[in-house]
Design an enzyme around this catalytic site. Sequence first.
Site, PDB file in Angstrom:
ATOM      1  N   ARG A  45     -44.938 -65.275  72.645  1.00 47.81           N
ATOM      2  CA  ARG A  45     -43.969 -65.456  71.549  1.00 47.81           C
ATOM      3  C   ARG A  45     -44.383 -64.598  70.360  1.00 47.81           C
ATOM      4  O   ARG A  45     -43.562 -63.951  69.710  1.00 47.81           O
ATOM      5  CB  ARG A  45     -43.894 -66.943  71.135  1.00 47.81           C
ATOM      6  CG  ARG A  45     -43.357 -67.850  72.231  1.00 47.81           C
ATOM      7  CD  ARG A  45     -43.000 -69.234  71.710  1.00 47.81           C
ATOM      8  NE  ARG A  45     -44.141 -70.082  71.410  1.00 47.81           N
ATOM      9  CZ  ARG A  45     -44.742 -70.910  72.274  1.00 47.81           C
ATOM     10  NH1 ARG A  45     -44.302 -70.993  73.515  1.00 47.81           N
ATOM     11  NH2 ARG A  45     -45.769 -71.665  71.901  1.00 47.81           N
ATOM     12  N   LYS A 136     -33.703 -72.272  56.050  1.00 47.67           N
ATOM     13  CA  LYS A 136     -32.447 -72.420  56.786  1.00 47.67           C
ATOM     14  C   LYS A 136     -32.342 -73.795  57.422  1.00 47.67           C
ATOM     15  O   LYS A 136     -33.337 -74.337  57.920  1.00 47.67           O
ATOM     16  CB  LYS A 136     -32.358 -71.370  57.893  1.00 47.67           C
ATOM     17  CG  LYS A 136     -30.971 -71.288  58.504  1.00 47.67           C
ATOM     18  CD  LYS A 136     -30.976 -70.677  59.876  1.00 47.67           C
ATOM     19  CE  LYS A 136     -31.232 -71.732  60.925  1.00 47.67           C
ATOM     20  NZ  LYS A 136     -31.085 -71.234  62.291  1.00 47.67           N
ATOM     21  N   GLU A 177     -26.101 -73.568  56.701  1.00 46.81           N
ATOM     22  CA  GLU A 177     -25.458 -73.125  57.948  1.00 46.81           C
ATOM     23  C   GLU A 177     -24.706 -74.269  58.628  1.00 46.81           C
ATOM     24  O   GLU A 177     -25.274 -75.032  59.401  1.00 46.81           O
ATOM     25  CB  GLU A 177     -26.508 -72.547  58.919  1.00 46.81           C
ATOM     26  CG  GLU A 177     -25.887 -72.063  60.237  1.00 46.81           C
ATOM     27  CD  GLU A 177     -26.895 -71.477  61.226  1.00 46.81           C
ATOM     28  OE1 GLU A 177     -28.103 -71.484  60.943  1.00 46.81           O
ATOM     29  OE2 GLU A 177     -26.460 -71.013  62.292  1.00 46.81           O
ATOM     30  N   LYS A 222     -24.177 -69.488  55.605  1.00 52.65           N
ATOM     31  CA  LYS A 222     -24.208 -68.872  56.941  1.00 52.65           C
ATOM     32  C   LYS A 222     -23.180 -69.570  57.821  1.00 52.65           C
ATOM     33  O   LYS A 222     -23.472 -70.578  58.471  1.00 52.65           O
ATOM     34  CB  LYS A 222     -25.624 -68.994  57.533  1.00 52.65           C
ATOM     35  CG  LYS A 222     -25.762 -68.482  58.950  1.00 52.65           C
ATOM     36  CD  LYS A 222     -27.210 -68.279  59.348  1.00 52.65           C
ATOM     37  CE  LYS A 222     -27.325 -67.922  60.816  1.00 52.65           C
ATOM     38  NZ  LYS A 222     -28.673 -67.487  61.200  1.00 52.65           N
TER      39      LYS A 222
HETATM   40  C1  5MM Z   1     -32.211 -68.091  66.490  1.00 51.86           C
HETATM   41  O1  5MM Z   1     -31.577 -69.311  66.800  1.00 51.86           O
HETATM   42  C2  5MM Z   1     -31.556 -70.271  65.743  1.00 51.86           C
HETATM   43  C3  5MM Z   1     -32.267 -71.520  66.092  1.00 51.86           C
HETATM   44  O2  5MM Z   1     -31.786 -72.107  67.248  1.00 51.86           O
HETATM   45  P1  5MM Z   1     -32.479 -73.425  67.871  1.00 51.86           P
HETATM   46  O3  5MM Z   1     -32.895 -74.334  66.747  1.00 51.86           O
HETATM   47  O4  5MM Z   1     -31.376 -73.989  68.705  1.00 51.86           O
HETATM   48  O5  5MM Z   1     -33.627 -72.984  68.673  1.00 51.86           O
HETATM   49  C4  5MM Z   1     -30.089 -70.488  65.307  1.00 51.86           C
HETATM   50  O6  5MM Z   1     -29.968 -71.472  64.325  1.00 51.86           O
HETATM   51  C5  5MM Z   1     -29.622 -69.190  64.730  1.00 51.86           C
HETATM   52  O7  5MM Z   1     -30.339 -68.904  63.550  1.00 51.86           O
HETATM   53  C6  5MM Z   1     -28.149 -69.158  64.398  1.00 51.86           C
HETATM   54  O8  5MM Z   1     -27.381 -69.889  65.306  1.00 51.86           O
HETATM   55  C7  5MM Z   1     -27.718 -67.720  64.425  1.00 51.86           C
HETATM   56  O9  5MM Z   1     -28.021 -67.195  65.691  1.00 51.86           O
HETATM   57  P2  5MM Z   1     -26.856 -66.544  66.556  1.00 51.86           P
HETATM   58  O10 5MM Z   1     -27.507 -66.254  67.881  1.00 51.86           O
HETATM   59  O11 5MM Z   1     -25.760 -67.561  66.625  1.00 51.86           O
HETATM   60  O12 5MM Z   1     -26.469 -65.310  65.784  1.00 51.86           O
END
Ligand code: 5MM
Length: 341
Positions: A45, A136, A177, A222
Site C-alpha cells: 500500500r 474529508k 461529501e 465534494k
Molecule cells: C478513494 O475512495 C474514497 C474512500 O472510499 P472507502 O471509504 O469506501 O474506502 C472515496 O470516499 C472517494 O474519496 C470518493 O468517493 C471519490 O472517489 P471516486 O472514485 O468516486 O472519484
Amino acid sequence: MSERLEDIAARMTATGKGILAADESTGTIKKRLNSIGVESTEETRRDYREMLFSAQEAMTNHISGVILYDETIRQKAKDGTSLVEVIASSGAVPGIKVDKGAKPLAGFPDEKITEGLDGLRERLDEYYRLGARFAKWRGVIAISDDLPTWGAVKQNAQALARYAALCQEAGIVPIVEPEVLMDGAPGDHSIDRCYTITEWVLKTVFQELYDARVSLEGMVLKPNMVIDGKNARKASREEVAEKTVRCLKATVPAAVPGIAFLSGGQSDEEATAHLSLMNAGYDVPWTLTFSYGRALQAAALKAWGGKQENVAAGQRAFAHRAKMNGLAARGDWKEELEKAA
Ligand code: 5MM
C-alpha cells in the site's frame, strides 16, 4: 500563526488543479491491489501510494491536495521521508479522511449513516500535528424507487455539519461529501431522478451547515455529478454538464469557494469530459474542479502493476490523467488530446 481556512481552501481549489482522493480504506485498497494481482500489505500500500505522490510532473502541475487514509498519513517513503512531506514538497496540501465509513442506519433498511463523530475533536488535533490541513467525510445516499428516506438524508446531513464544525475549530478545512450514488442497487434511475435527489440532499446539507455555524468560505463541497444510474441509459455529456450546473446553482451558496467533484464510477474520460464542459460552458460563482479517486488512479494502478520497474510507467499514466483533468478544470480538455497520448 495557523493558516486561515479561506487561504487553505483557495490553495485546494487553485485554478487548473484538483485533488487526488487516495483515501481508500483498508478494504477498498485491498480490492484495488488484488485487481492487479498484488497482495495488500502495509508495504505494497505504501509502495503504490509513494509511486503516486512522488510523480513530480503530475503532482507539481495538476494536484492541489491529496486525501490520505489514517495509515498513510503515518507512513514513510522508502528513503525515510514521510509521505506527508513528499506531498507538501510538490506544493500540494495534505488532507485526511476522518470518517469511519458508512454503516447500516438503524431503523432504515438499505440506508446508511456515516460514523466517526465520537472522539473526532481529539483525532483532528492529532491529524493537524501530523500535517493535515483539510479533511474529508463522505455520506452516502442510495437511490431506488423508494429511497432515499427523509430520515436518512437528514441524519447524514447533520453528521456532515457536525464534522465540518469540528474541523473548522481545529483549523482544518472540511471537504463536505454527500454522495448520491450512481452505482448503488439497482442503479437504474434516470438523470432526472438523480437531479431531484441531489437537489434535496444539497439543500438539506446547506441548511444543516448553517445551523451548525459552519463558515462556508472555509469549506469545499465534494458532490456527485447529476447523472443517470449506472444501469440506465446514458445521458449525453452535455446533458450531464447542464443539469449538474443547474442543480448546483439552485443549491450551493456563492460563498463556497470551490466544488471538487467525485467521479463515482464514471469512466476516466467521461469524468474529465463532464468537468470540462461545465467549465467551458457556464458562468458559476465557485471554482469547479475534481477530487477523483478511481478516475485519476485506475490507469496508473494498471500500468504500475505492483512492479518496481513499472514505477515510471505508473507515474506517466497518472501524469496523463492529472493533466487531462487539469485542462478540464480550465474548460480546455479536448477528446483529441486523449488519442494523441
Ligand atoms: C478513494 O475512495 C474514497 C474512500 O472510499 P472507502 O471509504 O469506501 O474506502 C472515496 O470516499 C472517494 O474519496 C470518493 O468517493 C471519490 O472517489 P471516486 O472514485 O468516486 O472519484
